[in-house]
Design a protein around this motif. Structure first.
Motif, PDB file in Angstrom:
ATOM      1  N   LYS A 156      -0.091   4.231  -0.655  1.00 22.55           N
ATOM      2  CA  LYS A 156      -1.012   5.452  -1.570  1.00 22.55           C
ATOM      3  C   LYS A 156      -0.584   7.251  -0.210  1.00 22.55           C
ATOM      4  O   LYS A 156       0.269   6.432   0.646  1.00 22.55           O
ATOM      5  CB  LYS A 156      -2.522   5.390  -0.332  1.00 22.55           C
TER       6      LYS A 156
ATOM      7  N   ARG B 146     -17.604   1.306   7.016  1.00 23.58           N
ATOM      8  CA  ARG B 146     -16.314   2.509   6.774  1.00 23.58           C
ATOM      9  C   ARG B 146     -16.639   2.999   5.078  1.00 23.58           C
ATOM     10  O   ARG B 146     -17.254   3.815   3.930  1.00 23.58           O
ATOM     11  CB  ARG B 146     -15.000   2.546   6.962  1.00 23.58           C
TER      12      ARG B 146
ATOM     13  N   PRO C 101      -0.304  -5.305   3.168  1.00 27.22           N
ATOM     14  CA  PRO C 101       0.454  -4.433   4.026  1.00 27.22           C
ATOM     15  C   PRO C 101       0.820  -2.683   3.856  1.00 27.22           C
ATOM     16  O   PRO C 101       1.046  -2.289   2.181  1.00 27.22           O
ATOM     17  CB  PRO C 101       1.535  -4.820   4.359  1.00 27.22           C
ATOM     18  N   GLY C 102       0.620  -1.768   4.363  1.00 29.27           N
ATOM     19  CA  GLY C 102       1.526  -0.666   4.354  1.00 29.27           C
ATOM     20  C   GLY C 102       1.651  -0.438   5.596  1.00 29.27           C
ATOM     21  O   GLY C 102       2.796  -0.314   5.476  1.00 29.27           O
ATOM     22  N   ILE C 103       1.782  -0.024   6.928  1.00 23.01           N
ATOM     23  CA  ILE C 103       2.338   0.563   8.022  1.00 23.01           C
ATOM     24  C   ILE C 103       3.665  -0.088   8.352  1.00 23.01           C
ATOM     25  O   ILE C 103       4.886   0.785   8.781  1.00 23.01           O
ATOM     26  CB  ILE C 103       1.923   0.835   8.982  1.00 23.01           C
TER      27      ILE C 103
ATOM     28  N   ALA D  47      -4.374  -5.978   5.986  1.00 21.36           N
ATOM     29  CA  ALA D  47      -3.436  -5.595   6.071  1.00 21.36           C
ATOM     30  C   ALA D  47      -2.062  -5.618   6.975  1.00 21.36           C
ATOM     31  O   ALA D  47      -2.427  -6.741   6.907  1.00 21.36           O
ATOM     32  CB  ALA D  47      -3.782  -3.667   5.914  1.00 21.36           C
ATOM     33  N   THR D  48      -1.464  -4.719   7.376  1.00 18.59           N
ATOM     34  CA  THR D  48       0.071  -5.236   8.117  1.00 18.59           C
ATOM     35  C   THR D  48      -0.434  -5.992   9.763  1.00 18.59           C
ATOM     36  O   THR D  48       0.021  -7.205  10.081  1.00 18.59           O
ATOM     37  CB  THR D  48       0.672  -3.823   8.397  1.00 18.59           C
TER      38      THR D  48
ATOM     39  N   GLN E 241     -15.028  -3.979  -3.315  1.00 21.09           N
ATOM     40  CA  GLN E 241     -14.348  -3.910  -1.614  1.00 21.09           C
ATOM     41  C   GLN E 241     -15.806  -4.055  -0.805  1.00 21.09           C
ATOM     42  O   GLN E 241     -16.554  -3.660  -1.257  1.00 21.09           O
ATOM     43  CB  GLN E 241     -14.086  -2.453  -1.609  1.00 21.09           C
TER      44      GLN E 241
ATOM     45  N   PHE F  36      -7.953   2.709  -4.570  1.00 19.37           N
ATOM     46  CA  PHE F  36      -8.971   2.268  -2.801  1.00 19.37           C
ATOM     47  C   PHE F  36     -10.072   3.298  -3.017  1.00 19.37           C
ATOM     48  O   PHE F  36     -11.462   2.172  -2.594  1.00 19.37           O
ATOM     49  CB  PHE F  36      -8.894   1.661  -1.223  1.00 19.37           C
TER      50      PHE F  36
ATOM     51  N   TYR G  36       2.736   6.655   2.369  1.00 20.10           N
ATOM     52  CA  TYR G  36       3.087   6.884   3.471  1.00 20.10           C
ATOM     53  C   TYR G  36       3.864   8.263   3.870  1.00 20.10           C
ATOM     54  O   TYR G  36       4.734   8.461   5.212  1.00 20.10           O
ATOM     55  CB  TYR G  36       2.798   6.694   4.350  1.00 20.10           C
TER      56      TYR G  36
ATOM     57  N   HIS H  97     -11.401  -4.352   4.541  1.00 16.24           N
ATOM     58  CA  HIS H  97     -10.381  -4.622   5.512  1.00 16.24           C
ATOM     59  C   HIS H  97     -11.042  -4.761   7.074  1.00 16.24           C
ATOM     60  O   HIS H  97     -12.682  -3.760   7.060  1.00 16.24           O
ATOM     61  CB  HIS H  97     -10.869  -2.944   4.833  1.00 16.24           C
TER      62      HIS H  97
ATOM     63  N   VAL I  32       1.191  -1.032  -0.139  1.00 13.93           N
ATOM     64  CA  VAL I  32      -0.277  -0.108  -0.198  1.00 13.93           C
ATOM     65  C   VAL I  32       0.872   0.965  -0.097  1.00 13.93           C
ATOM     66  O   VAL I  32       1.676   1.868   1.327  1.00 13.93           O
ATOM     67  CB  VAL I  32      -1.449   0.150   1.461  1.00 13.93           C
TER      68      VAL I  32
HETATM   69  C1  LIG Z   1      -5.145   1.191   4.844  1.00 10.74           C
HETATM   70  C2  LIG Z   1      -5.288   0.014   3.816  1.00 10.74           C
HETATM   71  C3  LIG Z   1      -4.317  -0.976   4.094  1.00 10.74           C
HETATM   72  C4  LIG Z   1      -3.081  -0.760   4.476  1.00 10.74           C
HETATM   73  O1  LIG Z   1      -3.207  -0.741   6.206  1.00 10.74           O
HETATM   74  P1  LIG Z   1      -1.382  -0.326   7.031  1.00 10.74           P
HETATM   75  O2  LIG Z   1      -2.321  -0.861   8.120  1.00 10.74           O
HETATM   76  O3  LIG Z   1      -1.188   0.458   7.221  1.00 10.74           O
HETATM   77  O4  LIG Z   1      -1.467  -2.056   6.189  1.00 10.74           O
HETATM   78  C5  LIG Z   1      -4.896  -1.695   3.149  1.00 10.74           C
HETATM   79  N1  LIG Z   1      -6.006  -1.569   3.028  1.00 10.74           N
HETATM   80  C6  LIG Z   1      -6.562  -0.293   3.616  1.00 10.74           C
HETATM   81  C7  LIG Z   1      -8.288  -0.607   3.338  1.00 10.74           C
HETATM   82  C8  LIG Z   1      -6.774   1.014   3.384  1.00 10.74           C
HETATM   83  O5  LIG Z   1      -7.127   2.075   3.114  1.00 10.74           O
END
Ligand SMILES: *Cc1c(COP(=O)(O)O)cnc(C)c1O
Length: 352
Positions: free
Chosen positions: A34, A128, A205-207, A188-189, A121, A80, A38, A154, A32
């Motif tokens: 976005k 949300r 994963p993002g964070i 996600a993470t 999604q 997204f 980050y 999510h 991720v």
């Molecule tokens: C931001 C986001 C992620 C990534 O989440 P992290 O907690 O940063 O790993 C994954 N899926 C969706 C839909 C998000 O908005």
């Protein structure tokens, strides 16, 4: 002389590899990226992740999909926010994959771009963004006939492993998507850390890639050094900064560093946090100004050239805690006025 933000892309790529290694070999790990990855810089981050083997990227807005730099032919970019009004040409011309997230988006998208790729999604309880799982179930046949590339949901509480909401969402996602024959993604993470039940065919994963909680084992990837522009001695009774909120009871040496809340350093950190000279903490005295911060350097032997806000002695997450926020917000607010120094795995350094 500018504040200097160092970004360790080699450590960042290692974080992605470690997250990838936590799911089975047949589970794809995306990334991720976005909000300009980050806040760390999407083109550089994507370049590093491509080197590590990532091929699927997620952004929040279609415009962000165009700002990822050079991708490979086998890369995919999911959006997204799905199919927003006005995004038709952006999506169509750039081969972006909208993650459709409401019945209304589905209808407009099928009318406008019936042959374009897409994902879905589902909302499984976060309430949300997402197509209600009940609507998906009642329209499942038509939706699947249009061949989505991926079905996403999510988790609301993935950073709390013991929260029963995780199992409930897993259950709803499983029920809605059982036997769909389409790649699915829930984690996600936080979801990666919950274990293989949550991984399905793709993790995103993002964070954790950026070295923050809940990925405890992640490497920190940012150092932020703020240059000292002035040092002065103050006497008992003297005050420091706007509002004179800090007053000296003895002689002190004050260093003023070049950065402030306009650079994303939360004003809330005034009088409550430290900068570091090596391992030595130097308390922030008085309020954070727009462009300047005043710091007590009485404990240092020599006048420092710079003081560190983020680094080995103060992680993104610990600074976030001092500011009553989360690592995500510290990263995404990192200022645009910093010199950004990228360290690539090859040893190459690039300064922006
Ligand atoms: C931001 C986001 C992620 C990534 O989440 P992290 O907690 O940063 O790993 C994954 N899926 C969706 C839909 C998000 O908005």
């Amino acid at each position: 002389m500018r504040a200097r933000l160092e970004i360790d892309l080699s450590g960042l790529a290692d974080n992605w590899r470690d997250l990838d290694g936590m799911s089975a070999a047949n589970v794809e790990t995306a990334a991720v990226v976005k909000a300009n990855a980050y806040g760390l810089g999407a083109p550089e981050v994507v370049e590093a992740l491509l080197g590590a083997g990532a091929r699927t990227f997620f952004v929040a807005l279609a415009e962000e999909g165009l700002a990822l730099g050079e991708l490979h032919d086998d890369c995919r970019v999911f959006v997204f926010s799905g199919y927003l009004e006005g995004d038709r040409d952006l999506i169509a011309d750039n081969n972006l994959v909208p993650v459709l997230c409401s019945p209304d988006q589905v209808r407009r998208f099928f009318d406008d771009l019936p042959d374009h790729r897409f994902a879905l999604q589902l909302d499984t309880g976060m309430n949300r963004l997402g197509i209600p799982d009940s609507w998906f179930i009642s329209h499942r046949r038509q939706l699947l006939e249009a061949r989505p590339e991926l079905i996403v949901s999510h988790l609301a509480c993935a950073d709390e492993p013991d929260n029963s909401m995780n199992r409930r969402q897993l259950e709803r996602f499983g029920v809605a998507t059982q036997g769909v024959g389409v790649s699915r993604s829930l984690a996600a993470t936080g979801g990666i850390l919950l274990g293989s039940d949550y991984h399905f065919e793709l993790c995103r994963p993002g964070i954790g890639i950026y070295g923050c909680l809940p990925f405890v084992a992640g490497r920190s990837v940012v150092n932020l050094n703020l240059p000292v522009v002035q040092v002065m001695e103050i006497s008992p009774g003297d005050s420091v900064g706007y509002g004179a909120t800090w007053r000296a009871s003895d002689r002190r040496r004050i260093a003023t560093v070049l950065s402030g809340y306009a650079d994303g350093i939360f004003r809330h950190l005034g009088n409550t946090s430290c900068l570091y000279s090596g391992p030595v903490p130097c308390p922030v005295l008085g309020r954070i100004s727009m462009d300047l911060i005043t710091v007590d350097v009485s404990g240092l032997q020599a006048e420092p050239d710079y003081l560190q806000l983020l680094g080995p002695n103060q992680s993104v997450d610990s600074l976030a805690e001092n500011a009553s926020t989360i690592g995500y917000e510290v990263l995404t607010r990192l200022g645009r006025r910093y010199d950004r120094v990228y360290k690539f795995a090859s040893g190459r350094t690039r300064i922006e």
